[in-house]
Design a protein around this motif. Structure first.
Motif, PDB file in Angstrom:
ATOM      1  N   LEU A  91     -51.896  51.353  53.053  1.00  0.00           N
ATOM      2  CA  LEU A  91     -50.670  51.259  52.265  1.00  0.00           C
ATOM      3  C   LEU A  91     -49.474  50.932  53.154  1.00  0.00           C
ATOM      4  CD1 LEU A  91     -49.512  51.535  49.417  1.00  0.00           C
ATOM      5  CD2 LEU A  91     -49.092  53.953  49.888  1.00  0.00           C
ATOM      6  N   ALA A  92     -49.446  51.545  54.344  1.00  0.00           N
ATOM      7  CA  ALA A  92     -48.372  51.233  55.294  1.00  0.00           C
ATOM      8  C   ALA A  92     -48.447  49.766  55.711  1.00  0.00           C
ATOM      9  CB  ALA A  92     -48.465  52.138  56.521  1.00  0.00           C
ATOM     10  N   GLU A  93     -49.667  49.272  55.912  1.00  0.00           N
ATOM     11  CA  GLU A  93     -49.837  47.854  56.263  1.00  0.00           C
ATOM     12  C   GLU A  93     -49.375  46.950  55.123  1.00  0.00           C
ATOM     13  OE1 GLU A  93     -53.246  46.324  58.148  1.00  0.00           O
ATOM     14  OE2 GLU A  93     -53.729  48.163  59.251  1.00  0.00           O
ATOM     15  N   PHE A  94     -49.590  47.399  53.873  1.00  0.00           N
ATOM     16  CA  PHE A  94     -49.146  46.620  52.704  1.00  0.00           C
ATOM     17  C   PHE A  94     -47.635  46.394  52.775  1.00  0.00           C
ATOM     18  CE2 PHE A  94     -47.299  46.485  48.459  1.00  0.00           C
ATOM     19  CZ  PHE A  94     -48.063  45.526  47.815  1.00  0.00           C
ATOM     20  N   PHE A  95     -46.886  47.465  52.971  1.00  0.00           N
ATOM     21  CA  PHE A  95     -45.430  47.334  52.987  1.00  0.00           C
ATOM     22  C   PHE A  95     -44.939  46.611  54.252  1.00  0.00           C
ATOM     23  CE2 PHE A  95     -45.892  50.947  49.993  1.00  0.00           C
ATOM     24  CZ  PHE A  95     -45.211  50.379  48.923  1.00  0.00           C
ATOM     25  N   GLN A  96     -45.638  46.788  55.336  1.00  0.00           N
ATOM     26  CA  GLN A  96     -45.267  46.081  56.567  1.00  0.00           C
ATOM     27  C   GLN A  96     -45.451  44.577  56.391  1.00  0.00           C
ATOM     28  OE1 GLN A  96     -47.251  47.492  60.105  1.00  0.00           O
ATOM     29  NE2 GLN A  96     -46.691  45.679  61.290  1.00  0.00           N
ATOM     30  N   LEU A  97     -46.560  44.182  55.768  1.00  0.00           N
ATOM     31  CA  LEU A  97     -46.816  42.761  55.547  1.00  0.00           C
ATOM     32  C   LEU A  97     -45.798  42.170  54.567  1.00  0.00           C
ATOM     33  CD1 LEU A  97     -48.579  40.353  56.216  1.00  0.00           C
ATOM     34  CD2 LEU A  97     -50.181  41.075  54.425  1.00  0.00           C
ATOM     35  N   ARG A 131     -46.208  41.981  42.199  1.00  0.00           N
ATOM     36  CA  ARG A 131     -46.743  40.747  41.619  1.00  0.00           C
ATOM     37  C   ARG A 131     -47.684  40.041  42.601  1.00  0.00           C
ATOM     38  NH1 ARG A 131     -43.897  39.149  37.452  1.00  0.00           N
ATOM     39  NH2 ARG A 131     -41.879  39.581  38.437  1.00  0.00           N
ATOM     40  N   ASN A 132     -47.402  40.208  43.887  1.00  0.00           N
ATOM     41  CA  ASN A 132     -48.232  39.584  44.932  1.00  0.00           C
ATOM     42  C   ASN A 132     -49.246  40.565  45.523  1.00  0.00           C
ATOM     43  OD1 ASN A 132     -47.057  36.706  45.613  1.00  0.00           O
ATOM     44  ND2 ASN A 132     -45.301  38.034  45.233  1.00  0.00           N
ATOM     45  N   ARG A 133     -49.440  41.668  44.872  1.00  0.00           N
ATOM     46  CA  ARG A 133     -50.283  42.755  45.374  1.00  0.00           C
ATOM     47  C   ARG A 133     -51.659  42.279  45.851  1.00  0.00           C
ATOM     48  NH1 ARG A 133     -52.974  46.755  41.096  1.00  0.00           N
ATOM     49  NH2 ARG A 133     -54.096  44.778  40.773  1.00  0.00           N
ATOM     50  N   ASP A 134     -52.370  41.570  44.992  1.00  0.00           N
ATOM     51  CA  ASP A 134     -53.749  41.200  45.319  1.00  0.00           C
ATOM     52  C   ASP A 134     -53.820  40.271  46.526  1.00  0.00           C
ATOM     53  OD1 ASP A 134     -54.298  42.726  43.133  1.00  0.00           O
ATOM     54  OD2 ASP A 134     -54.994  41.093  41.855  1.00  0.00           O
ATOM     55  N   ASP A 135     -52.882  39.330  46.618  1.00  0.00           N
ATOM     56  CA  ASP A 135     -52.871  38.409  47.754  1.00  0.00           C
ATOM     57  C   ASP A 135     -52.523  39.126  49.055  1.00  0.00           C
ATOM     58  OD1 ASP A 135     -53.569  36.257  46.203  1.00  0.00           O
ATOM     59  OD2 ASP A 135     -51.517  35.558  45.900  1.00  0.00           O
ATOM     60  N   ILE A 136     -51.616  40.084  48.964  1.00  0.00           N
ATOM     61  CA  ILE A 136     -51.216  40.824  50.176  1.00  0.00           C
ATOM     62  C   ILE A 136     -52.390  41.651  50.699  1.00  0.00           C
ATOM     63  CG2 ILE A 136     -49.698  42.642  51.068  1.00  0.00           C
ATOM     64  CD1 ILE A 136     -47.584  41.555  49.039  1.00  0.00           C
ATOM     65  N   TYR A 137     -53.077  42.350  49.809  1.00  0.00           N
ATOM     66  CA  TYR A 137     -54.251  43.118  50.233  1.00  0.00           C
ATOM     67  C   TYR A 137     -55.360  42.191  50.747  1.00  0.00           C
ATOM     68  CZ  TYR A 137     -52.762  47.740  48.625  1.00  0.00           C
ATOM     69  OH  TYR A 137     -52.120  48.934  48.485  1.00  0.00           O
ATOM     70  N   LYS A 138     -55.454  41.030  50.145  1.00  0.00           N
ATOM     71  CA  LYS A 138     -56.461  40.062  50.591  1.00  0.00           C
ATOM     72  C   LYS A 138     -56.234  39.704  52.058  1.00  0.00           C
ATOM     73  CE  LYS A 138     -58.512  35.668  49.100  1.00  0.00           C
ATOM     74  NZ  LYS A 138     -58.405  34.559  48.115  1.00  0.00           N
ATOM     75  N   PHE A 187     -57.141  42.809  54.274  1.00  0.00           N
ATOM     76  CA  PHE A 187     -58.585  43.016  54.408  1.00  0.00           C
ATOM     77  C   PHE A 187     -59.270  41.880  55.167  1.00  0.00           C
ATOM     78  CE2 PHE A 187     -58.155  45.507  50.221  1.00  0.00           C
ATOM     79  CZ  PHE A 187     -57.957  46.698  50.903  1.00  0.00           C
ATOM     80  N   SER A 188     -58.604  40.709  55.245  1.00  0.00           N
ATOM     81  CA  SER A 188     -59.220  39.553  55.919  1.00  0.00           C
ATOM     82  C   SER A 188     -59.377  39.780  57.424  1.00  0.00           C
ATOM     83  CB  SER A 188     -58.380  38.295  55.668  1.00  0.00           C
ATOM     84  OG  SER A 188     -57.122  38.386  56.323  1.00  0.00           O
ATOM     85  N   LYS A 189     -58.707  40.809  57.966  1.00  0.00           N
ATOM     86  CA  LYS A 189     -58.809  41.099  59.402  1.00  0.00           C
ATOM     87  C   LYS A 189     -60.160  41.715  59.763  1.00  0.00           C
ATOM     88  CE  LYS A 189     -53.826  42.007  59.474  1.00  0.00           C
ATOM     89  NZ  LYS A 189     -52.785  43.058  59.611  1.00  0.00           N
ATOM     90  N   HIS A 190     -60.892  42.149  58.722  1.00  0.00           N
ATOM     91  CA  HIS A 190     -62.205  42.774  58.929  1.00  0.00           C
ATOM     92  C   HIS A 190     -63.206  42.093  57.999  1.00  0.00           C
ATOM     93  CE1 HIS A 190     -60.098  46.056  61.051  1.00  0.00           C
ATOM     94  NE2 HIS A 190     -59.208  45.942  60.077  1.00  0.00           N
ATOM     95  N   LYS A 191     -64.210  41.445  58.598  1.00  0.00           N
ATOM     96  CA  LYS A 191     -65.134  40.621  57.811  1.00  0.00           C
ATOM     97  C   LYS A 191     -65.762  41.387  56.653  1.00  0.00           C
ATOM     98  CE  LYS A 191     -69.087  37.501  58.273  1.00  0.00           C
ATOM     99  NZ  LYS A 191     -68.403  36.470  57.474  1.00  0.00           N
ATOM    100  N   LYS A 192     -66.189  42.629  56.914  1.00  0.00           N
ATOM    101  CA  LYS A 192     -66.844  43.399  55.866  1.00  0.00           C
ATOM    102  C   LYS A 192     -65.873  43.699  54.717  1.00  0.00           C
ATOM    103  CE  LYS A 192     -70.084  47.133  55.062  1.00  0.00           C
ATOM    104  NZ  LYS A 192     -70.960  48.163  55.675  1.00  0.00           N
ATOM    105  N   LEU A 193     -64.628  44.041  55.073  1.00  0.00           N
ATOM    106  CA  LEU A 193     -63.633  44.309  54.037  1.00  0.00           C
ATOM    107  C   LEU A 193     -63.264  43.035  53.283  1.00  0.00           C
ATOM    108  CD1 LEU A 193     -61.135  46.817  55.727  1.00  0.00           C
ATOM    109  CD2 LEU A 193     -63.175  47.298  54.367  1.00  0.00           C
ATOM    110  N   GLU A 194     -63.191  41.939  54.009  1.00  0.00           N
ATOM    111  CA  GLU A 194     -62.879  40.649  53.378  1.00  0.00           C
ATOM    112  C   GLU A 194     -63.939  40.294  52.336  1.00  0.00           C
ATOM    113  OE1 GLU A 194     -61.518  36.233  54.848  1.00  0.00           O
ATOM    114  OE2 GLU A 194     -63.157  37.217  55.924  1.00  0.00           O
ATOM    115  N   GLU A 195     -65.202  40.459  52.717  1.00  0.00           N
ATOM    116  CA  GLU A 195     -66.302  40.160  51.788  1.00  0.00           C
ATOM    117  C   GLU A 195     -66.296  41.133  50.609  1.00  0.00           C
ATOM    118  OE1 GLU A 195     -69.715  40.377  54.278  1.00  0.00           O
ATOM    119  OE2 GLU A 195     -69.450  38.350  55.107  1.00  0.00           O
ATOM    120  N   ALA A 196     -66.021  42.397  50.898  1.00  0.00           N
ATOM    121  CA  ALA A 196     -65.997  43.406  49.835  1.00  0.00           C
ATOM    122  C   ALA A 196     -64.888  43.107  48.820  1.00  0.00           C
ATOM    123  CB  ALA A 196     -65.799  44.792  50.434  1.00  0.00           C
TER     124      ALA A 196
END
Length: 792
Positions: free
Chosen positions: A713-719, A733-740, A743-752
């Motif tokens: 969550l802290a990373e969300f607001f930092q980004l 409104r940009n929530r999903d793209d920001i989390y995307k 999570f892209s920094k970690h392959k497993k999370l990106e795929e999940a």
């Protein structure tokens, strides 16, 4: 100068509609309006021409807006006792409106104990008769009454000039179609122009409906509503600015803003002094031509009329051999339009006798629906006219498809994660959201979202799920909903709009009732809720009251004894689909939604931390609806089974935001009313939804999010900061793209996360809660931090 004591005595206007106690006429077929309400439509239209209060009567335009709605009350004749009538004997302004079949002795009693005029449909020696001369007769009556008061005080009558029967404005009526769905906007535009007695002057009849012009007329209706909505917002903005000038609060900033529209200070001064129509329309025209540049928000009422398909089918089945043909009813419950166009083919293939029966059935059902839609539009007199805010009535929402999907949604929601039904649930949820969103044209949505402040919705459908610009309506805007069915509930809830309620540190009383058995695995969460809530209340030197109830008698007596301002129920709830009634489970017993109406204390706010307290697939006999019907001002209920821990965090989030507002630590620009607290709680949970879904996804696969990211969550607001997204709504409104990206920094999370989005596994659990009622009228009194320290 006015004599203040006399003026105070004359300040309030009260309009009382007296209903018959006769029970021989059934409620209307679709939305279950009491026949008394249907018979009062013409009285509501008459009241719409009358002043809201003394200020509107005596002040000159544009200083006539009081910010209040008409004080209209429905009273059954059996309640009109000598004691009650004596309590309102001091009222001079207002009137009693008597419906047919009210006992003559009741009218005699009213005349004996009150000074208000009495109006009936039939001429009697004791009443004024409803008709063309009603308004002039009322003004004459009020004039005579005030003369008597001033004479008794040996004062000169200061109201004589205000009872001359003439318009309080020189501005003509707005011009538009004469239809029920546009009438609320039309009436409000004219109210903005001043108290006008000739309200029908600007209406013209639309062309008769035919198969050939049906689509054209539907498009025309959309365009007229949009045109009227723009006009109303523009004129409200103009009257606000002119009001500032008249009061002496017009400043350089206001002058600069108007200059950007090509309007100068001299034009505003001329309008204030001359109040002439040409100057007014000139200013309005300049600003309307740049409507997209108007930075002005107003509360709004949206009315989404629909038919409860489940309730209708149930009532029809009870009629046995006399039940109405489904193909006739389908014309109404599947209607997705403003107008009803009869397809004569529905009568084909039947015997002559059956054809006649079907035609008569259609005429009966059509008459019932027309009555309901007319009274729904007339309710703008109670919900919006006095406050001069938009009342937007949409086209009908098709019901069969909606209710069929809500049945499916209810089935999927039961232990959906264990049964792997999350994907089915989310897909169906999105389809339901689209059905609601598609009812309103795009341009109308833009106006609502750009200029709406608090959005009050009158509807049986979860309009909070509407998603036009990538955010649910209840996350983007302050929002609350009042169910239409049964129609009597709309009337009773309008009464709470007459007041503003205040929650302060001094009057705050929070009662938590834990009704879970001690061997229930959720029981300790109920106990822990007391600890969590008190952790926040300690900041304002307060504590909650915690009680456990093991029977419904315990539950009722606890509420009636403590009489809290905020009731928090924590336990199990359900909707019994066989009996079609909501239930709260208390130990081994339960209390039904009907029994809730008998509780002799009405908490200002009711928070239901229980499952299925506002279901969509049943009748109106929901637990949350009945708490609202029992005159709680704000009720938070649940559409589906809810996770106990998530209910715990949602409730504690509400209390945390409330305390932060009370102690002044929350920004005043965001937290002022209970509706603000609900909005920010929705938003806080909305931003967490992807994390909930990701955690659930990983746990099922023997992994944990914490293994990769310590504080997502802290990373969300930092980004968001790095991207330059400052506005919180745009972050959501940009929530999903920001989390995307996170999570892209970690392959497993990106795929999940890719799998979660692709397979509809992102569960919208913040939208499991529904805000019913009028949280916008509950003001939070803020304290200064040093005052809290001193008192502590």
């Amino acid at each position: 100068m006015y004599d203040q004591k006399i003026m105070n005595k004359l300040a309030n206007f009260k309009y009382i509609i007296v209903t018959s106690d006769a029970q021989d006429v059934p409620d209307t077929l679709f939305n279950r309006f009491d026949n008394n309400i249907i018979e009062s439509i013409h009285f509501l239209e008459a009241i719409a021409k009358l002043p809201v209060d003394q200020k509107e009567l005596i002040k000159e335009w544009p200083l006539t807006n009081t910010g209040l709605n008409h004080n209209i009350i429905y009273l059954n004749e059996r309640l009109l006792t000598a004691e009650l009538l004596s309590s309102i004997s001091h009222y001079i302004f207002g009137a009693f409106f008597i419906l047919d079949r009210v006992d003559l002795n009741v009218i005699k009693l009213i005349k004996q104990y009150t000074r208000l005029p009495v109006i009936s449909n039939k001429h009697t020696t004791m009443t004024l008769v409803y008709g063309r001369d009603l308004i002039s007769n009322l003004y004459s009556y009020w004039s005579k009454s005030t003369k008597e008061i001033f004479k008794s005080q040996s004062k000169e009558n200061q109201f004589d000039d205000y009872f001359k029967l003439e318009n309080r404005t020189s501005i003509d009526c707005y011009t538009t179609l004469s239809t029920n769905f546009i009438k609320p906007l039309y009436s409000t535009i004219n109210r903005l122009r001043g108290l006008n007695l000739d309200l029908n002057n600007g209406l013209y009849k639309p062309e008769p409906l035919s198969p050939e012009n049906y689509e054209v007329k539907e498009k025309e209706a959309d365009e007229e509503i949009i045109r009227a909505l723009k006009q109303l917002i523009t004129e409200k903005y103009v009257t606000l600015m002119v009001g500032f000038f008249a009061e002496g609060s017009f400043d350089n900033k206001d002058e600069q803003i108007l200059s950007s529209f090509g309007v100068n200070k001299e034009e505003i001064r001329d309008l204030c002094e001359q109040k002439d129509e040409s100057t007014y329309h000139k200013i309005v025209s300049k600003i309307l031509s740049k409507f997209e540049s108007i930075k002005f928000n107003t509360d709004m009422v949206l009315c989404f009329p629909s038919i409860n398909y489940h309730l209708l089918m149930k009532i029809n089945a009870m009629a046995g051999k006399n039940k109405l043909p489904k193909k006739v009813l389908r014309l109404f419950y599947n209607s997705a339009s403003y107008y009803h166009l009869l397809d004569s083919k529905i009568f084909d293939g039947a015997s002559d006798k059956r054809k006649d029966l079907n035609r008569n059935t259609f005429l009966y059902a059509g008459s019932e629906r027309a009555k309901e839609l007319t009274v729904i539009s007339s309710l703008h007199t109670m919900f919006s006219l006095g406050k001069q805010i938009p009342f937007i009535r949409t086209r009908n929402v098709p019901s069969q498809k909606f209710y069929t999907k809500t049945y499916a949604l209810a089935r999927y929601s039961e232990k959906m994660e264990e049964r792997n039904k999350v994907s089915d649930f989310v897909r169906t949820f999105k389809k339901l959201s689209s059905i609601i969103t598609d009812v309103v044209p795009d341009e109308q949505w833009e106006i609502i979202l750009n200029h709406g402040n608090h959005i009050k919705v009158l509807s049986d459908m979860p309009v909070e799920w509407a998603n036009y610009r990538g955010l649910p309506l209840c996350v983007e805007k302050k929002f609350s909903r009042v169910p239409i069915t049964p129609g009597n509930g709309l009337i009773s809830h309008s009464y709470v709009l007459k007041n503003e309620y205040v929650i302060s540190r001094d009057n705050l009383s929070i009662l938590i009732v834990n009704t879970l058995n001690k061997n229930d695995q959720l029981y300790q969460l109920g106990v822990g809720l007391k600890t969590e809530v008190d952790k926040y209340l300690k900041l304002i030197d307060r504590n909650s009251i915690y009680r456990e109830a093991s029977s419904k008698d315990d539950f009722v007596s606890i509420i009636e004894e403590i009489q809290p301002s905020i009731l928090i129920f924590y336990g199990h709830g359900s909707y019994d689909s066989i009996e079609d009634i909501g239930k709260l489970h208390i130990g081994t017993e339960y209390i039904t939604s009907v029994e809730i109406e008998n509780i002799k204390h009405n908490p200002l706010i009711t928070i239901l931390g229980a499952c299925e307290t506002q279901v969509l697939h049943g009748t109106h006999m929901n637990t949350a609806s009945l708490f609202l019907g029992n005159l709680s001002v704000s009720v938070l209920g649940t559409f589906f089974p809810v996770d106990g821990l998530k209910a715990f965090t949602f409730i504690s989030g509400l209390i945390r935001n409330l305390v932060n507002t009370l102690n002044g630590s929350a920004p005043a620009s965001y937290f002022e009313h209970w509706s603000d607290i609900i909005l920010q709680t929705y938003r806080a949970h909305y931003v967490l939804e992807p994390l909930h879904s990701m955690k659930s996804y990983l746990i099922k696969r023997g992994d944990r999010l914490e293994n990769y990211i310590e504080d997502p969550l802290a990373e969300f607001f930092q980004l968001c900061e790095e991207r330059g997204i400052k506005d919180f709504v745009e972050r959501l409104r940009n929530r999903d793209d920001i989390y995307k990206e996170i999570f892209s920094k970690h392959k497993k999370l990106e795929e999940a996360y890719h799998s979660i989005l692709k397979n509809n596994l992102l569960l919208p659990d913040s939208l499991f809660y529904s805000s019913l009622g009028s949280p916008e009228v509950i003001k939070i009194k803020r304290e200064k931090a040093n005052e809290l320290t001193k008192d502590s």
